[in-house]
Design a protein around this motif. Structure first.
Motif, mmCIF file in Angstrom:
data_model
loop_
_atom_site.group_PDB
_atom_site.id
_atom_site.type_symbol
_atom_site.label_atom_id
_atom_site.label_comp_id
_atom_site.label_asym_id
_atom_site.label_seq_id
_atom_site.Cartn_x
_atom_site.Cartn_y
_atom_site.Cartn_z
ATOM 1 N N ALA A 108 17.834 -2.424 -3.202
ATOM 2 C CA ALA A 108 17.663 -1.017 -3.581
ATOM 3 C C ALA A 108 16.226 -0.746 -4.017
ATOM 4 C CB ALA A 108 18.638 -0.663 -4.704
ATOM 5 N N ILE A 109 15.632 -1.660 -4.775
ATOM 6 C CA ILE A 109 14.241 -1.496 -5.199
ATOM 7 C C ILE A 109 13.315 -1.526 -3.998
ATOM 8 C CG2 ILE A 109 12.351 -2.572 -6.507
ATOM 9 C CD1 ILE A 109 14.448 -3.490 -8.537
ATOM 10 N N ASP A 110 13.566 -2.443 -3.071
ATOM 11 C CA ASP A 110 12.768 -2.492 -1.840
ATOM 12 C C ASP A 110 12.846 -1.177 -1.068
ATOM 13 O OD1 ASP A 110 11.710 -5.039 -2.121
ATOM 14 O OD2 ASP A 110 13.381 -6.011 -1.100
ATOM 15 N N GLU B 168 1.565 3.291 -13.396
ATOM 16 C CA GLU B 168 0.526 3.993 -12.643
ATOM 17 C C GLU B 168 0.624 3.622 -11.159
ATOM 18 O OE1 GLU B 168 -1.328 6.183 -13.958
ATOM 19 O OE2 GLU B 168 -1.049 5.812 -16.099
ATOM 20 N N VAL B 169 0.010 4.461 -10.334
ATOM 21 C CA VAL B 169 0.049 4.237 -8.893
ATOM 22 C C VAL B 169 -0.529 2.875 -8.526
ATOM 23 C CG1 VAL B 169 -0.802 5.045 -6.660
ATOM 24 C CG2 VAL B 169 -0.054 6.688 -8.379
ATOM 25 N N GLU B 170 -1.622 2.487 -9.193
ATOM 26 C CA GLU B 170 -2.263 1.217 -8.857
ATOM 27 C C GLU B 170 -1.407 0.002 -9.239
ATOM 28 O OE1 GLU B 170 -4.359 2.801 -12.652
ATOM 29 O OE2 GLU B 170 -3.546 3.579 -10.754
ATOM 30 N N ASN B 171 -0.361 0.249 -10.039
ATOM 31 C CA ASN B 171 0.519 -0.854 -10.448
ATOM 32 C C ASN B 171 1.867 -0.833 -9.728
ATOM 33 O OD1 ASN B 171 -0.867 0.154 -13.397
ATOM 34 N ND2 ASN B 171 -1.220 -1.943 -12.714
ATOM 35 N N ILE B 172 1.995 0.048 -8.759
ATOM 36 C CA ILE B 172 3.278 0.229 -8.079
ATOM 37 C C ILE B 172 3.736 -1.034 -7.352
ATOM 38 C CG2 ILE B 172 2.498 1.013 -5.800
ATOM 39 C CD1 ILE B 172 5.155 2.780 -7.923
ATOM 40 N N GLU B 173 2.769 -1.908 -7.026
ATOM 41 C CA GLU B 173 3.105 -3.162 -6.342
ATOM 42 C C GLU B 173 4.015 -4.040 -7.204
ATOM 43 O OE1 GLU B 173 0.613 -6.480 -3.766
ATOM 44 O OE2 GLU B 173 -0.212 -5.767 -5.663
ATOM 45 N N GLY B 174 3.996 -3.782 -8.510
ATOM 46 C CA GLY B 174 4.820 -4.582 -9.405
ATOM 47 C C GLY B 174 6.299 -4.531 -9.073
ATOM 48 N N PHE B 175 6.741 -3.402 -8.499
ATOM 49 C CA PHE B 175 8.157 -3.297 -8.152
ATOM 50 C C PHE B 175 8.542 -4.277 -7.042
ATOM 51 C CE2 PHE B 175 7.429 0.933 -10.068
ATOM 52 C CZ PHE B 175 8.416 0.887 -11.032
ATOM 53 N N GLU B 176 7.594 -4.571 -6.157
ATOM 54 C CA GLU B 176 7.879 -5.559 -5.116
ATOM 55 C C GLU B 176 8.095 -6.934 -5.737
ATOM 56 O OE1 GLU B 176 5.831 -7.634 -1.201
ATOM 57 O OE2 GLU B 176 5.079 -5.694 -1.912
ATOM 58 N N TYR B 177 7.245 -7.286 -6.712
ATOM 59 C CA TYR B 177 7.396 -8.579 -7.377
ATOM 60 C C TYR B 177 8.645 -8.603 -8.253
ATOM 61 C CZ TYR B 177 2.708 -9.194 -5.619
ATOM 62 O OH TYR B 177 1.618 -9.278 -4.781
ATOM 63 N N LEU B 178 9.010 -7.450 -8.793
ATOM 64 C CA LEU B 178 10.253 -7.360 -9.562
ATOM 65 C C LEU B 178 11.442 -7.668 -8.655
ATOM 66 C CD1 LEU B 178 11.977 -6.552 -12.015
ATOM 67 C CD2 LEU B 178 11.777 -4.164 -11.255
#
Length: 292
Positions: free
Chosen positions: A172-174, A227-237
């Motif tokens: 779901a996060i992906d 923030e937008v620049e940290n949105i990649e964190g959801f992929e690692y989550l």
């Protein structure tokens, strides 16, 4: 149907008995039905209808699929009484060409399917209907404390379902779901994992600490502040959640204890890198961490 759900389906139904009752044997689903401990087809006749309750009792039926095109009101009355006393799951099969009313039967059914359903879809419906098997087994175990095998089956099924929940959340996060409802679901299942590792002699203090640290992170995590620049964190989550699902299956189902250090390293790196990805002050010079 998801691949893992297909694998788990046989564990859910392997000790369950199925009865198909009515005017169609649904032979084209026999590969699904064969995964049950036993399955029977009984054609609807005046005798079998009159003795349906006894047939269900005598054969210890857990799941009943009704394919009847006639006498639905009488069947409904029988099953309504039966459901009050017995933990039985009822599914209704409906031929789309059938014009007879079937609303009363649907109202007492756990699920309904039509002649357009696939085998995978039927497996999934049965899987969902029987998802409370874990709770039922737990109640049984309170009464039968010496039933070691039943307890083991119930525990492993519980772990399987929690692992499935983590995989669903990761997917779901992906797919872009970062809602508060999804994170509440994640926190709830993570609490179940903590209970499992505390209650079942989990020997790795490293994994215990990592899972608890992850829960603390989630309790203080504010989705709105990302923030937008940290949105990649959801992929690692999402990858960290997958790691936990994999750990549950390896350690508590497959019993693969020999690679526990690899699991520890993977979880530690996943958690650390996820935190750094969400950190606004993350140093861009940090070297990437390896995932296993």
């Amino acid at each position: 149907m998801l691949k893992k759900e297909k694998i788990y389906f046989r564990f859910v139904v392997q000790d369950r008995n199925l009865l198909i009752f009515g005017d169609s044997a649904l032979e084209h689903f026999n590969e699904v039905f064969k995964k049950f401990h036993k399955f029977y087809y009984i054609e609807q006749t005046e005798y079998t209808l009159e003795n349906l309750t006894s047939i269900i009792y005598q054969n210890k039926i857990d799941v009943l699929i009704v394919t009847a095109a006639k006498n639905r009101s009488q069947i409904c009355n029988l099953l309504d009484i039966l459901q009050r006393d017995e933990d039985i799951h009822i599914l209704t099969y409906i031929d789309l060409q059938d014009k007879e009313p079937f609303e009363d039967l649907i109202n007492i059914s756990d699920s309904v399917f039509t002649n357009s359903i696939s085998s995978d879809q039927l497996e999934y419906k049965l899987y969902v209907c029987l998802s409370d098997i874990i709770q039922n087994n737990k109640k049984t175990m309170k009464k039968e404390k010496n039933s070691t095998d039943e307890y083991k089956d119930a525990f492993e099924l519980e772990v399987m379902f929690i692992s499935e929940e983590f995989l669903d959340i990761s997917k779901a996060i992906d797919n872009g779901d970062i809602s508060n409802e999804l994170f509440d679901r994640l926190r709830s299942n993570l609490s179940k994992v903590i209970h499992i590792i505390d209650s079942h002699l989990m020997h790795s203090d490293v994994i215990k600490k990592l899972v608890r640290d992850f829960k603390l992170f989630l309790e203080g995590f504010d989705i709105e502040s990302v923030e937008v620049e940290n949105i990649e964190g959801f992929e690692y989550l999402a990858r960290l959640i997958e790691d936990i699902a994999s750990f549950l299956e390896k350690y508590f189902i497959s019993r693969k204890f020999d690679d526990i250090y690899v699991v520890e390293d993977s979880l530690e790196n996943s958690l650390k890198f996820m935190r750094r990805s969400f950190d606004k002050d993350e140093n861009d010079d940090e070297s990437e961490l390896e995932f296993f």
